[in-house]
Design a protein around this motif. Structure first.
Motif, mmCIF file in Angstrom:
data_model
loop_
_atom_site.group_PDB
_atom_site.id
_atom_site.type_symbol
_atom_site.label_atom_id
_atom_site.label_comp_id
_atom_site.label_asym_id
_atom_site.label_seq_id
_atom_site.Cartn_x
_atom_site.Cartn_y
_atom_site.Cartn_z
ATOM 1 N N LEU A 1 12.649 6.899 -4.327
ATOM 2 C CA LEU A 1 12.014 8.565 -4.898
ATOM 3 C C LEU A 1 10.725 8.956 -4.734
ATOM 4 C CD1 LEU A 1 12.507 11.791 -5.155
ATOM 5 C CD2 LEU A 1 13.423 11.067 -7.620
ATOM 6 N N LEU B 1 7.927 10.281 -1.476
ATOM 7 C CA LEU B 1 7.261 11.756 -1.905
ATOM 8 C C LEU B 1 6.053 11.161 -1.471
ATOM 9 C CD1 LEU B 1 8.692 12.128 -4.838
ATOM 10 C CD2 LEU B 1 8.836 14.171 -3.846
ATOM 11 N N ALA C 1 10.730 16.667 -8.704
ATOM 12 C CA ALA C 1 10.133 15.163 -8.788
ATOM 13 C C ALA C 1 10.464 15.077 -10.306
ATOM 14 C CB ALA C 1 8.621 14.743 -8.357
ATOM 15 N N ALA D 1 14.717 15.339 -11.004
ATOM 16 C CA ALA D 1 15.087 14.503 -10.359
ATOM 17 C C ALA D 1 15.032 13.810 -10.915
ATOM 18 C CB ALA D 1 14.656 14.150 -8.846
ATOM 19 N N VAL E 1 13.458 14.530 -1.345
ATOM 20 C CA VAL E 1 14.226 13.866 -2.031
ATOM 21 C C VAL E 1 16.041 13.660 -1.921
ATOM 22 C CG1 VAL E 1 15.605 14.665 -4.687
ATOM 23 C CG2 VAL E 1 13.283 15.433 -4.322
ATOM 24 N N SER E 2 16.370 13.973 -1.356
ATOM 25 C CA SER E 2 17.729 13.696 -0.322
ATOM 26 C C SER E 2 18.003 12.902 0.194
ATOM 27 C CB SER E 2 18.556 15.097 0.370
ATOM 28 O OG SER E 2 18.900 16.409 -0.887
#
Lengths: 458, 458
Positions: free
Chosen positions: A37, A41, A138, A141, A170-171
Motif C-alpha cells: 500500500l 501510494l 490511507a 486502510a 489502494v484496491s
C-alpha cells in the motif's frame, strides 16, 4: 461505487466475508499488504495529487460562491508541504507497531488436558465515515489491515476525485497481497450512509471522523456501536491550594494551545478562596492571549477588583448555557466554587458540576494536595482525569499509542484516545481431548475444575 | 416503586449520582456493604420466604388457570432445598473475589514528572431487567456493589411480593453502610421498562436476564449498550480425521447435558468422508439419548444405510430453517460438508456455514489435526471456539471467573461468559507538575516525549 440499499448489503456482506479471511492472516501477511500500500501510494503520487488538485479547484469555486467554508480547503489539500509524505510515513509506522491480534490475555488449566485461553482478535467489519481529509483513507486502510478488520470507508463529496483515485490505488495494491480486496471498500454517495448504518448484523463498529454534527447524526441513526465523541467539553478546577505558576501554565496551555481541538478547555471552576490571589494571575495570562472570559457574578466582581480597568473592560457575565457549550474558540466560561464548610465539600461541588456538565472527555484539577487530587480522579466520570497537567495531553500520539483511531467518550469497550487495541476484541479458545461438562456435575464421582493460572507466554 | 416517565428519570438520575460516590469507595467499604447485605438476607429469611410463598400461591393459581407456565413456578420458588443458602453463599463469594476496580493496566512515563496511568473503574449505572427468579436481586446487587456500579433492577410481575420484601431488606442493609442507598434501586411496573430504556444519558449498560424474547425486546428498544445474547445457536463440525470416541462423547454432552441451555448444540456439520464411519456411532449415541435428528438428504441416506431400520425410522429431513433454529430441546439439525477438493476446502465450508448461521456464541470442532483446529479457531467469528471439548463449557463458573453476569455475543467490550471485569471500564490518569502540551510541539526547542513503560505495580 454508488450505492442503493441492496448494494449496501452487498458491500457489507462482502466486507464481512473478507473480514473472516483477514482474521486468519499472519502479522507478516498483513504487514506485506501495508508495504504494498505504501509503495503504491508513493508510485502514484502524481496522479493522486492531480486528482486532488481537481477537488481543490472545485472547492475553491464553491468557496468563492460562498457554498463552502475556506477551512475545508485546507483540510482537503494533499499538496501542502509534508502532508503526502506524512501520509506515507503513517502507513509504515502502523505497519511497524506490535501486532494487536493473537495476544493471549488469560490462560487457565481447567482440568488435565483441558485449557482455556483468551486471545485478542479483530472485531470484524468497521464502517468509517469521514469528511474532507483524503489522507484518512490511507490512514484507516492501514489501521484496519494491521488490526485484521475489514473497513468500509465513506468519504465526503468535496474529496470525490482524490477519493476515487486513492481508492483505485489502494484496491490495486491490496489485490497483489494475501489480504482480500473486499477488506477495504470505498463508497461515496450520500445515500449510502443510511443504508450502511442499517447493516447492524454485518457491520460491527462505526467510526465517524469529522464534525460534532456528523458524529451526532451517526449516533442517532444506527444500532451499530459507535466509537467516538460528539463533544469535547473539558473542564478545569483550581483548588484553594493550587500553585499559581502551575495553574497559570496549565490553564493557558489547555485553553490556547489549539482552541479548536476537542481536548481544549471550555469551563474553568475556581475555588472561592483564591478568587483574588491565584485567579487574577491566571485570568491576566488568558486575557493577554486574547481569551474572552464569561464569568459568573462572583468571579467577575473579584477580577474587576483585582485587575486594572482596561483588563476587565470586556469581561462578560456567563449564562447557564455557557457551562454546556463547547466554544472551540478563545472563549472560556468561569464559575466560582463556594468554599463551603470544608475543602472536601468544595472538591465535591466541583466534581458534581463537572459530572453533570462535561462530556466525559477530559477534565483536570490544579492542586498541591495528593488527597484532593485522588478524590477528584476517582470522582470524575471522564475518559481522562489529569492532575496539574494540560487537558491537551489527551491524545493517542502523546500517550505513546503510535496511532489514534479517535477519542472515545463511550462508557464501554474503549475510552479516551483509542489505539489499535480498540479495534480488537477477544475470543475464548478451549482445547480438550473429548472433555464433557457432564463429568463435572455436583455429586459423587463428579470431577472438580482445577482453575490453575498458566503462564501467558508459552 | 411504581414509575412514570419522569419518575424513571429521577431513578436514573439518583442512580447516576450514587454511582459517582460508589466509584470512590474502597474495596473494604464495598465489601462491608456485602457483608451487611448477607446478614440482612439471612436474618430476614422467614419474612422473605413468606412473601415468596404468596407469589407461589398466586403463580400456582395462574398456572392452574393456564395463564402461566409451570416452569416459571420452579424458577420462582426460593424455598427449594439449598436455593436460599446458595443465594446467601453467592453474596459472600462475590465479596471475596479480587477487587475489579483500581487495577493499573498501563503506566507510561511521558516525560520527567509526567506519568500516564490506565486504571480500571466502574462503568456507572447498570439497568438489569429480569423475569421470574427473585434470587437475581441479591446476586446482581452483590455484583454491582462489588464492581462499584449503581444498579437499577426491574423484576417480573410473578415475583412481585418476593421482590418488594427483598428490596426492602436490601435497602435497609445498604443504608447502614457507606454505599449510597440509591446504588441499588428496584422498580416494578412494566411501564417503567420503556421509560428506563430511554435514559441513555444516565444509564450506561443494560443487562437483560431472561428469555430470548426479553433480550430481543430490550435490544430493539434502547440506545443504551446491551450486554447479553438473544440466541445461543451453537454448532459442531466433525472433520474427516476426528476420533470416533472423542466425537461421540463431546457431541452427546454438547447436545444432551442440558438441552435448554444457550450453550447446547443445535447444528452438527459432518464431513462427507466419515458419514458411514464416525457419524453412525455419534448418531446412534444421540438417538439412544432420545435426540431427534433432522438430516440433510446425504446424511440421512448414510445413516439409513449404516444403521438398522428401527434406529432410523424417525429420522427427519432438515429444512433450511432448521439450520437457523435454536431448538433448546432434544432436536439436532445435521448437515453434510462436502469433501470437495481438499481437507482445507471442507474446513472452509464448515467455517462459512457457521459464520453465516451461528449466533456467535460457541462453536466447536472435532479433529485430530492441530493445523485444522487452528484454522477453525481463527476463522470462526464466535465468542467461544472449542477443540475436542463440549460447547457446554461456555460458562463463567466453569471458566473460573467466580461469577457470571451473563454470556455476551456482542463484538465489542465483553464477549463470552462475562465476569466482574465486564462491569468495569478504565480511565486515563495523568499526574504532572505544570506540564504544557505546547512545550512538545515540533521544531527547535520542542521537548520529546519519553514514552517509557513503567512497572504496573508500584
Amino acid at each position: 461505487m454508488s450505492l442503493t440499499g441492496s448494494a449496501a448489503i452487498d458491500v457489507a456482506r462482502s466486507a464481512s466475508l473478507a473480514s473472516r479471511r483477514l482474521a486468519t492472516l499472519s502479522n507478516a501477511a498483513r504487514n506485506e499488504a501495508l508495504t504494498a500500500l505504501h509503495r503504491a501510494l508513493d508510485v502514484n503520487r502524481e496522479v493522486i495529487l492531480a486528482a486532488n488538485a481537481r477537488d481543490l479547484e472545485a472547492a475553491n469555486r464553491a468557496a468563492d460562491n460562498g457554498d463552502l467554508s475556506h477551512s475545508v480547503i485546507k483540510r482537503l489539500d494533499l499538496s501542502r508541504p509534508g502532508k503526502y509524505d506524512d501520509m506515507l510515513e503513517g502507513i509504515l509506522s502502523v505497519r511497524d507497531l506490535e501486532d494487536p491480534v493473537g495476544k493471549v490475555t488469560l490462560r487457565t488449566l481447567l482440568d488435565d488436558g483441558l485449557t482455556l485461553e483468551r486471545v485478542s482478535c479483530p472485531i470484524g467489519v468497521l464502517l468509517i465515515i469521514f469528511e474532507a481529509r483524503p489522507e484518512v483513507i490511507a490512514n484507516i486502510a492501514a489501521l484496519a489491515i494491521k488490526s485484521g478488520n475489514a473497513a468500509i470507508l465513506k468519504g465526503g463529496k468535496e474529496s470525490i476525485e482524490s477519493f476515487e483515485t486513492i481508492a483505485k490505488v489502494v484496491s490495486e495494491a491490496v489485490a497483489g497481497s494475501q489480504v482480500p480486496v473486499a477488506s477495504v471498500q470505498l463508497v461515496k454517495t450520500r445515500d449510502a450512509v443510511s443504508s450502511l448504518l442499517a447493516q447492524d448484523s454485518l457491520i460491527d463498529l462505526v467510526i465517524p471522523r469529522g464534525s460534532n454534527e456528523l458524529v451526532r447524526f451517526v449516533k442517532d441513526n444506527t444500532k451499530i456501536p459507535v466509537l467516538g465523541h460528539a463533544d469535547g467539553l473539558c473542564s478545569a478546577y483550581i483548588h484553594s491550594d493550587a500553585n499559581t505558576e502551575t495553574a497559570m501554565k496549565v490553564i493557558v496551555d489547555s485553553k490556547t494551545d489549539y482552541p479548536a481541538a476537542c481536548n481544549s478547555l471550555e469551563t474553568l471552576l475556581v475555588h472561592e478562596d483564591i478568587l483574588e490571589s491565584v485567579f487574577p494571575v491566571v485570568a491576566t495570562a488568558l486575557l493577554d492571549k486574547g481569551v474572552s472570559l464569561r464569568c459568573d457574578a462572583t468571579s467577575k466582581a473579584a477580577l474587576t477588583k483585582a485587575l486594572p480597568a482596561e483588563k476587565t473592560a470586556h469581561l462578560q457575565l456567563a449564562t447557564e448555557s455557557d457551562y454546556d457549550t463547547e466554544f472551540l474558540d478563545l472563549v472560556l466560561a468561569v464559575k466560582t466554587v463556594p468554599s463551603a464548610n470544608s475543602s472536601i465539600a468544595a472538591v465535591e461541588a466541583a466534581i458534581a458540576h463537572i459530572n453533570s456538565h462535561s462530556s466525559k472527555h477530559t477534565d483536570i484539577i490544579l492542586t498541591e494536595s495528593q488527597e484532593v487530587a485522588n478524590m477528584f480522579m476517582s470522582g470524575i466520570d471522564s475518559a481522562g482525569v489529569f492532575w496539574n497537567a494540560s487537558s491537551r495531553f489527551a491524545d493517542g500520539m502523546r500517550f505513546g499509542f503510535g496511532t489514534e483511531v479517535g477519542i472515545s467518550t463511550n462508557k464501554i469497550h474503549s475510552r479516551g484516545p483509542v489505539g489499535l487495541e480498540g479495534l480488537t476484541i477477544y475470543k475464548y479458545l478451549i482445547r480438550g481431548n473429548g472433555h464433557r461438562a457432564a463429568d463435572y456435575h455436583d455429586g459423587a464421582g463428579g470431577r472438580k475444575y482445577l482453575h490453575t493460572n498458566l503462564p501467558l507466554s508459552q
